[in-house]
Structures are given as C-alpha cells and as structure tokens.
Write a protein that holds these residues in place. Structure first.
Motif, mmCIF file in Angstrom:
data_model
loop_
_atom_site.group_PDB
_atom_site.id
_atom_site.type_symbol
_atom_site.label_atom_id
_atom_site.label_comp_id
_atom_site.label_asym_id
_atom_site.label_seq_id
_atom_site.Cartn_x
_atom_site.Cartn_y
_atom_site.Cartn_z
ATOM 1 N N GLY B 297 0.810 -1.212 0.000
ATOM 2 C CA GLY B 297 0.000 0.000 0.000
ATOM 3 C C GLY B 297 0.843 1.263 0.000
ATOM 4 O O GLY B 297 2.075 1.224 -0.077
ATOM 5 N N HIS B 298 0.182 2.370 0.107
ATOM 6 C CA HIS B 298 0.851 3.657 -0.027
ATOM 7 C C HIS B 298 0.492 4.570 1.126
ATOM 8 O O HIS B 298 -0.557 4.432 1.730
ATOM 9 C CB HIS B 298 0.431 4.310 -1.343
ATOM 10 N N LEU B 299 1.373 5.525 1.359
ATOM 11 C CA LEU B 299 1.085 6.544 2.358
ATOM 12 C C LEU B 299 0.020 7.484 1.784
ATOM 13 O O LEU B 299 0.163 7.983 0.670
ATOM 14 C CB LEU B 299 2.357 7.345 2.668
ATOM 15 N N HIS B 300 -1.037 7.690 2.541
ATOM 16 C CA HIS B 300 -2.108 8.567 2.052
ATOM 17 C C HIS B 300 -1.797 10.030 2.393
ATOM 18 O O HIS B 300 -0.952 10.324 3.223
ATOM 19 C CB HIS B 300 -3.449 8.101 2.601
ATOM 20 N N ALA B 301 -2.518 10.907 1.694
ATOM 21 C CA ALA B 301 -2.110 12.302 1.632
ATOM 22 C C ALA B 301 -1.968 13.007 2.982
ATOM 23 O O ALA B 301 -1.068 13.811 3.173
ATOM 24 C CB ALA B 301 -3.097 13.075 0.762
ATOM 25 N N PHE B 302 -2.862 12.697 3.934
ATOM 26 C CA PHE B 302 -2.882 13.482 5.170
ATOM 27 C C PHE B 302 -2.141 12.814 6.324
ATOM 28 O O PHE B 302 -2.152 13.325 7.429
ATOM 29 C CB PHE B 302 -4.331 13.722 5.600
ATOM 30 N N ASP B 303 -1.531 11.676 6.090
ATOM 31 C CA ASP B 303 -1.079 10.873 7.219
ATOM 32 C C ASP B 303 0.383 11.091 7.592
ATOM 33 O O ASP B 303 1.241 11.210 6.732
ATOM 34 C CB ASP B 303 -1.332 9.396 6.930
#
Lengths: 405, 434
Positions: B297-303
């Motif tokens: 998975g990927h790091l999401h924008a606000f995290d």
C-alpha cells in the motif's frame, strides 16, 4: 477447545445461505458467538475496538443478580418451613426453595428466549442478549406461588408486545421484566397480591409437606401496614412474631422471590456500580427521592402508611430491588446524565407516593418505574432542549459578527 | 527517537478519495511528464482547487473503478526530482488574494479543511477563524516536536500566510506543558492551552472549547505538518510535500521516523520489518481514523504515521465474554485492564477484531465520556440516522466531522459504525443545503 472450534467450522456451511439448515442460522450464530468471541475484523471505521460487548455487559447484570436469586431460593424454603412449623436444616430448606424457584427460572427463559430465537431468525439478525437479563429478573419479582403457565403467558406477552414490536433489545420503552409483572398483576390479581401467594404452603414434588401452623399469616410487611387501621404498625413474620430491621435487611421476610434480602441486593449493587454497568446517578436518586418523600409524609402523616420511616420503605418490598436492578436499565431509563437524577428522584417519589396513598397497591415500585419509563424520553427531551437553546442563543449573540464575514 | 533513512519507491500513487468532498477531474493523461507541483487533478465544482503531483515523473496509469470513478493515479518517478518553480515570496507583503491564488496553484489548498462538513476548504470562502491543533494525541501519534524541528521558519511563514486569509484569528491549540519551540514562539496566532488525554488533540474538540461553530459560519482547520507545505512554498518557491512519518504499531520490529512523500509505497519500509506468521493490518494513519492499506500500500495524503497491528482474524477465543480478561484492553470497568493500566501503566496489544456483534444503542453515557464537547453525541447520532435536519442543526451537526466520533466508535458496546453514520449524514446534509 480446538476440537469444538473445528466442529463448529465443519458444520457451519450447513447454516449459511443455501445450506440445508439455513432456517436455523440465527440459532447457530447465537451459539457460535456465545462459545467463541467473533473473529470478524473491522472493515471500515476504527481499526481497533474495545473488548467490551453487550454479552459482557448483560452477563455482569446476571452475575449481580445471583446473590438475590440464591437467597430468594433459601428464603422460599425458610418461609415455607416456618409456616408449617418445621426446621429441616439449611440444605433441605435451600433444596425446597430451589425446587420451587428453579422451574420459574426455566419457564421464563424457555419462553422468552424461544420467542427471541424465532424473531431473530425471522428478521435475520443476531440473537440479542437483552432477554438474558429480563429472563433472570422475572423469577425474582414474582410471588413464589405464581402458577408457571401464568408466568409463561405473561413473559410471552411482555417479550412480544413490550419489546419485539418496538424493534427488539434497545428499542423498548418499558422494562420488559416489569411489563411481565404488570401483566400478571392486572390479569391475575388474586395470584399477585394478598396474603396467600408470597409463602409457599404446599409441597414441592412431595417435599416439605405438612400442616400450616395455626398462627400463620402470609401477609407481607407492606400488606400488613396497608391493612392496618391506625398508627405505627409493628410488622410481624408469618407466625406473628415481630420483625426487626435486621430481619428485613437479611431478607427472612415474605415477599417476591428476589426482593427480600437487602444484603444480597447490596452485593449486586456494589458489583454493578464498581463495574460501571449501572448508573450511580439513577440508583442513588431513587433512594434519595424515596427518602425525601417519606420524610415529608412522616412530617404530615397520620395513617399507618404515612408513618412508615424512610429506612423501612427501603427495607420493605421491592424498593431496593427496583432501584438497583430495574430503574437502572439503560434502555428504559433516562439517557442523559442530568435526566438520570430527575428520573431516579421521581421513581423514588412515586414509589412511596403510591405505597402510601393508594390503598389498592401495597407495593408502588413496579408502577412507579413503569410510569417513569414512559416519561424518560420527555425528561431527556427537556435536558436536550436546554443544550439546543444554548446553541441558538449563541447564534443570536454572534449574528452581528457573522454578517461581516 | 532517531530519524531513519528516507523512504522512496519507484512509483507514487495519488488517491483523490483522501480529499473528502473533492470531485476529481483529471488534468493529465497516461504518458504525460509531470514535475513536482504540476496539476494532475482539479475539482469539477471549483476548478481553482487543484491537486498536484508530489513527484516528478511520468503518469503511468489512471485507474478507475465502477461507474468510471477515479480511484488512483500512478506516477513513475524520475531519478532526479524536478520541481515546478513557484517563486519565493514574502508572505507579509502579499495580499490575501495573492496568497490564496498561490496556495491553489501549488496544490496546497486542499490540505486546508473546512467545517462544517469536513470537506476541503473553498478558496472563495472567507473563514470566520482558522484552527490548528498543535497536539498529537491519537494512539501512537508521532512527535510533533520532531516533525517541526529545524523547520520553525517554514512553520511561521505558513502561519503568517494563514493569518492573512481570515478576518478572524488563527487559533493554535497547544498542550499545557508544550515545549515545542515552533509552537510556543509562534507569532500571528493565538495560543490556547489544553490538557488531557485523547481526543484533546482533535481540532474539533478545541474549536468547541475556544469558539464553537454556529449555523452559517465557516471555519478552516489545518494540521501543523501541512502548515509546513505553505511555508516551504513561499520560502523555497516549491511544492514540497515531504513528511516525517512514524512507522509504529505492536507488530513493527524497528519503529522510527522516516522522511517520505505521500503516495510512496510502503513495501520497502515494512518488508522484513514486521512480525511474521500472523495476519497483519497495515494502516496509513492512526488506528482510529486511518485508512486500511496492504503490504504494498501507499502513504495517504494526510497521514503522518504508518501503523501495523495484528489482524486477529485467526484468533478463536473460547467464552471470551466470560473470561476475566486481564490482557484485554477496555475503557469499561467490566475488565480489570482499566485498573491494571492505571496501577502499572501496562501496555496492551490490540488487534482489528470487532469483538462483538452489532446491536442497537443500549448503554447510555458511553459516548459522552469520550466526547468532550458541549454536544449530546448519542442524540445527534440518532438525529443523523433519522435524517431530521432541524434536529441535526440544533444538536450541533455543523461542529463535528467523523473523526470526532472515532473514540465513541471504539468504546461502543453496540459496535455501531458511528464515523460512517456521521459521514453519510454530512454528505446528505450538504446536498440538501447547497
């Protein structure tokens, strides 16, 4: 337990949609989640959940009721042998009470859970635990001599018309166990009050047969006070000997099965409060409301009812039991914190009011709680209304400011 | 805590869904070359709201789901990062209009959130106030001190820019014992001190205590780590979305902080670095409000954090409701863990199981205990479920967003998905009111 888990996994497909036992899926599901914590993980929303669930909560209420149940069994035997003038020893006394009370528990559970299972299956939802508590409360708040078929009819009525038609556990307006009792009370009044029902004088399965002694009177202390013509009344046990406050506290007095021992109720109350299952606000304010009301009556009163002391009100009848186990039902009591004070206070107030002023009902707790159950949403409404008014006021106060933006 | 080596991956993935309320319209096509700061998405309803690429490279794919819903955009990254130039500017000499425009152009505007509704802020609105929570109180939250360290100038520039955008104030909620220089010495803002356990760091709680939102008002909120993006934009002239991200959770072997860009694959980060042999749950964000992702998975924008916890799906617990439960975490007193925690400070491993069946709301005062606002959460939720707009307004719907109910959802005996109820209610209300 691996074996049990494997077995459940093996038979599970039969109960799933399309399986040959699909019609019993709710029952299977009920047993499976009873035996094993569901290992379903969260799909959306929070990723972690608190370990508490409604099974845990309901179980704790049942644990809290166990002292009252066990003592109720013993007291049933005790009153019986007192009435027939025998003393067969502790274990026989308890055994007699057990044999008298256990069928009531069984009938209450079988009828109530049966309906619960059918409804869960029909509506396709999980079996809900709510009745586990109601099913235990019902035997504790009826006189021991209530015929089993009446309990079955009343339980069925309460579960269907006081709970399921409203949508099941969590949606009911009135406490289910109290509706059961109210149904019995109004449908079969001769079996629910008077001098003949609170002490079992007959035998149970041939055990404890004997002749009732001459001095016997099965009237409960509250019944004696209601019947008295004047003055402070000295309440007596079934043989006419005066009852002390300790007798009332320990509970060796005639009454509904679970309500007599204040000691057992106190143990349950402490357990419920420590675990946070019941609200101290509701519970405490029932007692507070009862005490204040009886003090007022003491001050102005002349009749025997008005002269009952506050501590006697608590020690007699179902006041303590209702305050601890019935008024605190989170679904049917007020749900706001401020509302709980008002709800509790009024339950105590009306219980004493009905006891004292209504000659027809020596016991006021049931009617009082049911009455306040009906008003609990109204109490909450006004508590919330205050919050709403505060919010509206804020808008008015800041509206000038808002215009500029 | 040490800052470990930065994390990079060959491909970066942008998820429009991270930006709640954003209706994505794609501005690039497969094969296009983009630099860091090039617009790749804009809002159908307001083309000024843009999302830009965090990296320079080539658009590899645009993935769509059912009904052609835009799911994600994958960008392969260049060896040398190339930044689009936005020119260095002194915010104190810019007008609000210029700042607004610059923030929109550089794709930073979507990081400013608005209340009511919890959507991205609208550039044409003028917010009553702007609120920033300088407290990270969520479970395993990263250290804000570390995130802001050595970036005090960028942080201050960001605050200066925000202060221009509102006729009201910029409120910065900080902890009573806050010793983070960037927050303590911040200018152009009003510091308000808070203390207590989570959710003290939720900006919603702080707003409710500082100056609650009334019907018709709009306030903006922004996370301190996102304020840095604004500062970098004006001080360096680039759109630099680099975050200091904490890798945390009970199942991570080597926890720590890494610098990375949103959209980065976490594969290199978690490979050989988590417990083996059991199912794991990877979360971008914290365990209460984060997004579930998988090992690739990927790091999401606000995290600002990646959390790894056990999934728990293979556990089978016999008669669990009856056990004493010394090792089960609960906020209720029906488990001894509450007392154990208080006495010994013992830590617990929590998995992703729901641990119970869904029921109607039975227990009262459960939500209120973890909802420190002047709002009746249970009654607001019931109004939302019934979609009674008047009642929702009266009970404070404009003051809340789903994350405010995360703890309620956690402690709920009845296991109801409260956050999704609130999200759906807000969306419906928005459509009704616009």
């Amino acid at each position: 337990m691996k074996f049990l888990r494997n077995y459940l996994d093996k038979i599970k497909p039969n109960f799933e949609k399309g399986g040959k036992l699909d019609m019993f899926h709710a029952v299977f599901d009920g047993f499976e989640t009873f035996l094993f914590v569901p290992n379903k993980t969260s799909k959306s929303g929070v990723h972690i959940h608190d370990a508490v669930d409604s099974k845990r909560t309901m179980t704790f209420v049942i644990i809290a009721l166990i002292p009252a149940l066990l003592f109720g069994m013993y007291n049933t035997g005790y009153q019986h042998y007192l009435a027939i003038g025998q003393n067969p020893g502790f274990w026989n006394t308890f055994l007699f009470g057990f044999l008298a009370v256990f069928p009531v528990v069984v009938v209450s559970y079988v009828v109530g859970l049966g309906i619960e299972f059918v409804v869960a299956q029909w509506k396709g939802h999980e079996i809900q635990e709510g009745f586990l508590v109601s099913g235990m409360l019902i035997p504790l708040i009826v006189p021991v001599d209530t015929p089993l078929w009446m309990i079955a009819v009343a339980t069925a009525f309460a579960v269907i018309f006081a709970k399921e038609v409203f949508g099941g556990t969590g949606y009911n307006i009135w406490n289910v166990a109290l509706v059961t009792r109210a149904f019995l009370f109004f449908a079969y009044p001769s079996k629910m009050s008077g001098d003949l029902v609170f002490v079992r004088t007959g035998n149970v399965l041939g055990m404890g047969s004997g002749q009732v002694v001459d001095a016997f009177s099965g009237a409960t202390p509250l019944g004696q006070i209601t019947a008295a013509a004047s003055g402070p009344v000295q309440v007596t046990d079934v043989l006419g000997n005066p009852l002390s406050l300790w007798d009332m506290f320990f509970g060796l007095i005639p009454g509904s099965i679970g309500e007599t021992s204040k000691l057992a109720i106190l143990i349950g109350a402490v357990f419920l409060l420590v675990t946070g299952v019941a609200s101290w606000k509701t519970m405490g304010f029932v007692f507070f409301g009862g005490i204040i009301t009886s003090l007022i009556f003491n001050a102005i009163g002349t009749t025997p009812g008005m002269l009952i002391k506050p501590y006697e009100h608590i020690m007699l009848g179902g006041f303590a039991f209702g305050a601890v186990f019935m008024a605190t039902d989170p679904v049917t009591s007020a749900r706001t914190e401020t509302g709980k004070y008002i709800f509790g206070f009024l339950v105590g107030l009306f219980a004493v009011l009905i006891r004292v002023l209504n000659p027809g009902y020596p016991e006021g707790m049931m009617l009082s709680i049911l009455l306040m159950n009906s008003f609990a949403p109204l109490i909450d409404f006004y508590v919330i209304e205050a919050n709403i008014r505060k919010r509206l006021k804020r808008v008015v106060a800041q509206s000038d400011n808002r215009g500029k933006i | 805590m040490m800052i470990l080596q930065p994390v990079q991956s060959g491909y970066y993935t942008i998820f429009p869904d991270d930006f709640t309320g954003f209706s994505p319209k794609i501005a690039v096509k497969q094969g296009d070359q983009v630099s860091a700061g090039t617009m790749i998405l804009y809002d159908k309803n307001d083309p000024d709201i843009k999302i830009v690429s965090p990296v320079s490279g080539e658009i590899v794919s645009v993935n769509r789901g059912e009904k052609r819903k835009l799911l994600c955009i994958v960008i392969s990254v260049d060896k040398e990062m190339e930044y689009r130039d936005f020119e260095k500017k002194n915010v104190l000499q810019l007008t609000a209009e210029e700042i607004r425009k610059q923030l929109c152009e550089a794709g930073i505007f979507p990081f400013i959130r608005q209340r009511p509704y919890g959507y991205g802020a609208c550039p044409s609105d003028v917010p009553r106030d702007i609120f920033i929570s300088g407290i990270y109180s969520a479970p395993l939250a990263p250290s804000l001190e570390l995130i802001l360290k050595d970036q005090e100038a960028d942080f201050q520039t960001g605050l200066d820019a925000l202060a221009q955008l509102t006729p009201g104030k910029v409120y910065l909620g900080i902890h009573a014992d806050c010793n983070i220089p960037a927050l303590n010495k911040a200018r152009n803002v009003e510091q308000i001190r808070f203390e207590g356990p989570h959710p003290v760091g939720n900006v919603g709680v702080q707003i409710n205590h500082i100056k609650p939102i009334n019907k018709g008002e709009i306030v903006w909120t922004i996370d301190p780590s996102d304020v840095l993006f604004i500062g970098r934009l004006f001080n360096k002239g680039i759109a630099d979305f680099t975050r200091l991200v904490a890798l945390c959770g009970s199942e991570v072997k080597k926890t720590g902080y890494h610098r990375m860009l949103p959209g980065v694959s976490i594969k290199n980060l978690v490979e050989n670095n988590t417990t083996e042999g059991i199912a794991l749950r990877y979360i971008s964000g914290n365990v209460l409000t984060g997004t579930r992702i998988d090992t690739e998975g990927h790091l999401h924008a606000f995290d600002n954090q990646i959390t790894v916890i056990p999934e728990g799906s293979e556990t089978s617990e016999f008669l669990g409701w009856a056990s004493l439960g010394f090792n089960k975490f609960s906020n209720s007193c029906t488990f001894p863990s509450r007392f154990i925690r208080r006495l010994t400070g013992k830590e617990f491993v929590l998995d992703a199981r729901i641990k119970g069946g869904k029921r109607a709301m039975i227990m009262s005062n459960e939500y209120d205990k973890v909802f420190p606002m002047d709002i009746f959460p249970e009654f607001l939720l019931k109004a939302i479920i019934a979609f009674d707009i008047d009642k929702m307004e009266n009970l404070g719907i404009y003051e809340v967003i789903p994350e405010d109910f995360a703890l309620c959802e956690f402690v709920d005996t009845s296991k109801i998905e409260l956050q999704s109820i609130v999200r759906k209610g807000l969306d419906l209300l928005y459509n009704e009111m616009k």
